[in-house]
Write a protein that holds these residues in place. Structure first.
Motif, PDB file in Angstrom:
ATOM      1  N   GLY A  47       0.825  -1.208   0.000  1.00 15.92           N
ATOM      2  CA  GLY A  47       0.000   0.000   0.000  1.00 15.92           C
ATOM      3  C   GLY A  47       0.856   1.253   0.000  1.00 15.92           C
ATOM      4  N   THR A  48       0.208   2.400  -0.194  1.00 14.24           N
ATOM      5  CA  THR A  48       0.955   3.655  -0.223  1.00 14.24           C
ATOM      6  C   THR A  48       1.167   4.161   1.201  1.00 14.24           C
ATOM      7  N   GLY A  49       2.263   4.870   1.388  1.00 18.01           N
ATOM      8  CA  GLY A  49       2.573   5.426   2.701  1.00 18.01           C
ATOM      9  C   GLY A  49       3.950   4.955   3.139  1.00 18.01           C
ATOM     10  N   LYS A  50       4.311   5.341   4.370  1.00 17.84           N
ATOM     11  CA  LYS A  50       5.624   4.966   4.885  1.00 17.84           C
ATOM     12  C   LYS A  50       5.534   3.608   5.583  1.00 17.84           C
ATOM     13  N   VAL A  51       6.683   3.024   5.849  1.00 17.72           N
ATOM     14  CA  VAL A  51       6.719   1.626   6.303  1.00 17.72           C
ATOM     15  C   VAL A  51       5.843   1.395   7.534  1.00 17.72           C
ATOM     16  N   LEU A  52       6.014   2.221   8.557  1.00 20.63           N
ATOM     17  CA  LEU A  52       5.296   1.952   9.810  1.00 20.63           C
ATOM     18  C   LEU A  52       3.790   2.117   9.630  1.00 20.63           C
ATOM     19  N   GLU A  53       3.437   3.132   8.828  1.00 21.49           N
ATOM     20  CA  GLU A  53       2.019   3.409   8.590  1.00 21.49           C
ATOM     21  C   GLU A  53       1.357   2.243   7.821  1.00 21.49           C
ATOM     22  N   VAL A  54       2.013   1.801   6.748  1.00 23.48           N
ATOM     23  CA  VAL A  54       1.437   0.712   5.944  1.00 23.48           C
ATOM     24  C   VAL A  54       1.410  -0.573   6.776  1.00 23.48           C
ATOM     25  N   ASN A  55       2.459  -0.778   7.561  1.00 25.43           N
ATOM     26  CA  ASN A  55       2.490  -1.977   8.412  1.00 25.43           C
ATOM     27  C   ASN A  55       1.346  -1.953   9.427  1.00 25.43           C
ATOM     28  N   ARG A  56       1.101  -0.741   9.967  1.00 26.61           N
ATOM     29  CA  ARG A  56       0.013  -0.599  10.943  1.00 26.61           C
ATOM     30  C   ARG A  56      -1.335  -0.946  10.303  1.00 26.61           C
ATOM     31  N   ASN A  57      -1.525  -0.492   9.062  1.00 30.92           N
ATOM     32  CA  ASN A  57      -2.811  -0.722   8.393  1.00 30.92           C
ATOM     33  C   ASN A  57      -2.988  -2.163   7.914  1.00 30.92           C
ATOM     34  N   LEU A  58      -1.882  -2.775   7.496  1.00 28.90           N
ATOM     35  CA  LEU A  58      -2.024  -4.083   6.828  1.00 28.90           C
ATOM     36  C   LEU A  58      -1.427  -5.240   7.625  1.00 28.90           C
ATOM     37  N   ASN A  59      -0.859  -4.943   8.794  1.00 29.48           N
ATOM     38  CA  ASN A  59      -0.204  -5.993   9.604  1.00 29.48           C
ATOM     39  C   ASN A  59       0.765  -6.841   8.782  1.00 29.48           C
ATOM     40  N   ILE A  60       1.585  -6.155   8.052  1.00 22.04           N
ATOM     41  CA  ILE A  60       2.531  -6.881   7.192  1.00 22.04           C
ATOM     42  C   ILE A  60       3.430  -7.797   8.023  1.00 22.04           C
ATOM     43  N   ASP A  61       3.839  -7.300   9.180  1.00 22.84           N
ATOM     44  CA  ASP A  61       4.790  -8.098   9.969  1.00 22.84           C
ATOM     45  C   ASP A  61       4.178  -9.368  10.565  1.00 22.84           C
ATOM     46  N   GLN A  62       2.858  -9.515  10.383  1.00 20.47           N
ATOM     47  CA  GLN A  62       2.198 -10.750  10.860  1.00 20.47           C
ATOM     48  C   GLN A  62       2.113 -11.815   9.766  1.00 20.47           C
ATOM     49  N   MET A  63       2.546 -11.497   8.577  1.00 23.28           N
ATOM     50  CA  MET A  63       2.389 -12.448   7.465  1.00 23.28           C
ATOM     51  C   MET A  63       3.202 -13.716   7.740  1.00 23.28           C
ATOM     52  N   ALA A  64       2.656 -14.847   7.362  1.00 21.45           N
ATOM     53  CA  ALA A  64       3.306 -16.124   7.661  1.00 21.45           C
ATOM     54  C   ALA A  64       4.411 -16.431   6.647  1.00 21.45           C
ATOM     55  N   GLY A  65       5.351 -17.252   7.032  1.00 27.49           N
ATOM     56  CA  GLY A  65       6.381 -17.726   6.107  1.00 27.49           C
ATOM     57  C   GLY A  65       7.782 -17.328   6.530  1.00 27.49           C
ATOM     58  N   LYS A  66       8.744 -18.163   6.127  1.00 29.27           N
ATOM     59  CA  LYS A  66      10.146 -17.898   6.448  1.00 29.27           C
ATOM     60  C   LYS A  66      10.917 -17.446   5.213  1.00 29.27           C
ATOM     61  N   HIS A  77       7.576   5.179 -12.872  1.00 31.02           N
ATOM     62  CA  HIS A  77       6.543   4.911 -13.878  1.00 31.02           C
ATOM     63  C   HIS A  77       5.245   4.553 -13.161  1.00 31.02           C
ATOM     64  N   GLY A  78       4.226   5.403 -13.330  1.00 27.98           N
ATOM     65  CA  GLY A  78       2.940   5.138 -12.675  1.00 27.98           C
ATOM     66  C   GLY A  78       2.868   5.880 -11.353  1.00 27.98           C
ATOM     67  N   GLY A  79       1.664   6.380 -11.060  1.00 25.52           N
ATOM     68  CA  GLY A  79       1.457   7.210  -9.873  1.00 25.52           C
ATOM     69  C   GLY A  79       1.659   6.446  -8.576  1.00 25.52           C
ATOM     70  N   VAL A  80       1.522   7.204  -7.476  1.00 22.04           N
ATOM     71  CA  VAL A  80       1.680   6.591  -6.154  1.00 22.04           C
ATOM     72  C   VAL A  80       0.333   5.993  -5.761  1.00 22.04           C
ATOM     73  N   THR A  81       0.138   4.720  -6.103  1.00 21.72           N
ATOM     74  CA  THR A  81      -1.136   4.052  -5.798  1.00 21.72           C
ATOM     75  C   THR A  81      -0.822   2.678  -5.197  1.00 21.72           C
ATOM     76  N   ASP A  82      -1.830   2.095  -4.563  1.00 23.10           N
ATOM     77  CA  ASP A  82      -1.636   0.761  -3.976  1.00 23.10           C
ATOM     78  C   ASP A  82      -1.250  -0.250  -5.059  1.00 23.10           C
ATOM     79  N   LYS A  83      -1.918  -0.142  -6.198  1.00 22.12           N
ATOM     80  CA  LYS A  83      -1.657  -1.122  -7.279  1.00 22.12           C
ATOM     81  C   LYS A  83      -0.233  -1.013  -7.804  1.00 22.12           C
ATOM     82  N   ASN A  84       0.280   0.216  -7.842  1.00 24.64           N
ATOM     83  CA  ASN A  84       1.636   0.392  -8.381  1.00 24.64           C
ATOM     84  C   ASN A  84       2.713   0.048  -7.368  1.00 24.64           C
ATOM     85  N   ALA A  85       2.320  -0.116  -6.109  1.00 28.30           N
ATOM     86  CA  ALA A  85       3.317  -0.521  -5.104  1.00 28.30           C
ATOM     87  C   ALA A  85       3.817  -1.921  -5.449  1.00 28.30           C
TER      88      ALA A  85
END
Ligand code: M6R
Length: 585
Positions: A47-66, A77-85
């Motif tokens: 998603g768009t935003g800075k690391v801590l903010e996006v992590n807070r919204n999406l709980n990235i650090d909870q994702m499973a896997g090693k 190339h391409g605007g600042v959008t979730d899809k372009n991330a």
């Protein structure tokens, strides 16, 4: 411009990736994403935003896997959008890829891939990589990487995760380094991405591909031929990349400058001799750099002319293709760069090299591409600089330039470096007076900085700091040029900073200050001597060696820019639209 990271090891990947991305965020910071591999599938959150903010919204650090890959983006190339991330996935979701660089032939590839039935989810150039990998994946991961790299034009560092849990990386004109830890591997754009976990690194070269498969590492070229690179011990320590007691890295780095001028003096003497011998025997000397490092080139040119009667030409790196046209084997290009990865600087070097010229460099990152392609390279030794605005690396460059000048021109500089370190300490301790001036200037919409001689590059550098940190229109002007135009801009509510130590330039610059004041502008003096013409005076220490003044002049300007950024609620570490290391053209 972007940061990329991959991890495959024995620990949960997502928290490690988030932590690594946070540490490398200075490279690019408009969007964030992670893909992990778990139980046979690839999961993506971005998603768009800075690391801590996006992590807070999406709980990235909870994702499973090693196993996983991550990215912070600085849009090209391409605007600042979730899809372009990033990461970008291919149609079957069997591959996810992160990319730093620009794929020049992406339009052509995209049309071809769409023609072959692929569907695109983003507007980025990077997504073509995922689809190309998918086409060749049926022949195996190695084949997929080789065939994909061969189709790409432009510059790229890629990290991909495949559905069999393999992590791969490839590098062409963008940095990529492998971290070798006891319990796994990292593939990162920067050693800062894994320094917390290991200090053992393998620096990939242009045209290298790596595969981390079942915890073993394989490196080969775009033709599939095996390559062996040594494991290097990284000199930086974890403590160097922590903010410590400071609110921002930029403030920490401003405060570290007393040590910077000392550490820049610690040079390997054999390398210093080699550097100076090449310089002394050159028929033509060109000095190049970008941004702040370009301002150092101006000081270097001045020092060579003043103390050695040595003529050198400075070239801003992005202009080098128009300026570096008549070099030969007797010419030398001195490239100055904090990161050693700036694309424009590396282009200048290639241009000079192709004409047979020798390459000298001054870098802060000694493992960088620039350091590795130079005939001789000196380090500013100031440790990692994380704040996007160059601060300590600039004073480190100046201190090193003084060393080189002193060595070339037979002890021409008068005082000991220790005197300069004390002077720097005093300036850093004197932030209160700058803070008072910042309060007066917080609503200024135009700030002009004037200086002559060695102080003119500092006017330019101060203006750059004010623009990038405080988002204010600022212009550095050679003081003598005032009457040739800029005087027309002087009126009430205009702020003018005179960089004016008590040296041979003092009286002329004071005259300019009177001309400005007579037009109603507010005059701020940065000087070791006060004068009635100044509305505000920022005192700097008196120095016996006049050539050292730029170091103590620039620090108040760094502090001023930092304070004005705070007053505007701007984040000084991550100025909008900018990235620390500009690896695209
Ligand atoms: O890493 P480099 O010294 O080659 O970087 C050059 C410029 O991109 C850099 O100085 C930039 O202008 C800074 N943000 C200035 O503070």
């Amino acid at each position: 411009m972007c940061s990329i990271i991959g991890y495959k090891g024995k620990n949960a990947a997502a928290p490690i990736l988030v932590d690594s991305l946070k540490r490398m965020e200075y490279r690019g910071y408009d969007s964030v994403g992670v893909a992990t591999f778990d139980s046979g599938s690839i999961l993506v959150r971005k998603g768009t935003g800075k690391v801590l903010e996006v992590n807070r919204n999406l709980n990235i650090d909870q994702m499973a896997g090693k196993i996983g890959i991550g990215h912070t983006r600085w849009a090209t190339h391409g605007g600042v959008t979730d899809k372009n991330a990033h990461p970008h996935s291919a149609c079957k979701n069997d591959i996810a890829v992160v990319h730093n660089g620009i794929i020049e032939n992406y339009q052509e590839l995209k049309e071809e891939l769409i023609g072959a039935g692929h569907t695109f989810a983003s507007e980025t150039d990077s997504e073509v990589i995922a689809h190309l990998l998918e086409i060749h994946y049926s022949s195996g991961v190695k084949e997929a990487m080789i065939e994909t790299c061969k189709r790409l034009r432009g510059n790229f560092a890629i990290v991909a995760v495949f559905q069999d849990g393999t992590i791969c990386g490839a590098r062409y004109e963008e940095p990529l380094v492998i971290g070798v830890a006891n319990d796994g591997y990292f593939v990162s754009s920067d050693v800062l991405g894994f320094l917390e976990y290991t200090d053992k690194a393998i620096f990939l070269e242009n045209g290298d591909i790596c595969i981390v498969d079942n915890s073993k590492l394989e490196i080969f070229d775009f033709e599939g031929r095996p390559i062996a690179h040594p494991i290097t011990q990284v000199a930086w320590e974890l403590g160097d990349i922590d903010k410590g007691k400071y609110a921002h890295y930029t403030l920490k780095e401003i405060n570290e400058q007393r040590l910077t001028v000392v550490h820049a003096g610690r040079q390997d003497q054999a390398m210093m001799n080699k550097f100076c011998d090449i310089l002394a025997s050159a028929k033509d000397i060109y000095i190049t750099g970008s941004g702040t490092s370009y301002h150092s080139t101006l000081i270097f040119k001045h020092m060579l002319a003043r103390f050695g009667k040595i003529r050198a030409e400075t070239v801003v790196s992005s202009e080098s293709q128009y300026a570096l046209t008549s070099m030969d084997r007797n010419s030398v290009l001195v490239a100055i760069s904090q990161s050693g990865e700036t694309a424009d600087v590396l282009d200048s070097v290639r241009l000079a090299r192709n004409q047979g010229s020798k390459i000298l460099s001054i870098v802060n990152v000694t493992t960088s591409s620039l350091a590795r392609i130079s005939d001789a390279c000196l380090s500013t030794n100031c440790g990692p600089e994380i704040g996007v605005a160059a601060t300590k690396s600039f004073t480190g460059q100046l201190a090193l330039i003084y060393n080189i000048t002193d060595r070339l021109c037979e002890k021409c500089l008068e005082t000991e470096r220790a005197d300069l370190a004390v002077a720097v300490e005093n300036v850093v301790a004197n932030q209160g007076s700058v803070i008072k001036v910042a309060e007066q200037m917080k609503d200024a919409s135009d700030i002009y900085l004037l200086g002559r001689s060695l102080h003119y590059p500092i006017a330019l550098e101060g203006a750059l700091k004010l623009k990038e940190l405080a988002y204010v229109h600022a212009e550095g002007i050679a003081a003598g040029e005032l009457k040739h135009g800029p005087l027309a801009l002087m009126e009430k509510n205009t702020f003018v900073i005179m960089i004016n130590p008590h040296d041979a330039t003092f009286n002329d610059t004071i005259s300019n200050a009177h001309e400005i004041k007579a037009r109603g502008a507010t005059v701020v003096g940065i000087s070791d001597r006060n004068d009635d013409v100044y509305d505000y005076w920022i005192e700097i220490p008196h120095l016996k060696e006049e050539a050292y003044y730029p170091v103590v002049e620039v620090i108040p300007l760094q502090i001023l820019a930092y304070q004005l950024a705070l007053a505007k609620n701007a984040d000084p570490d991550y100025p909008r639209n900018l990235a620390k290391s500009v690896t695209v053209r």
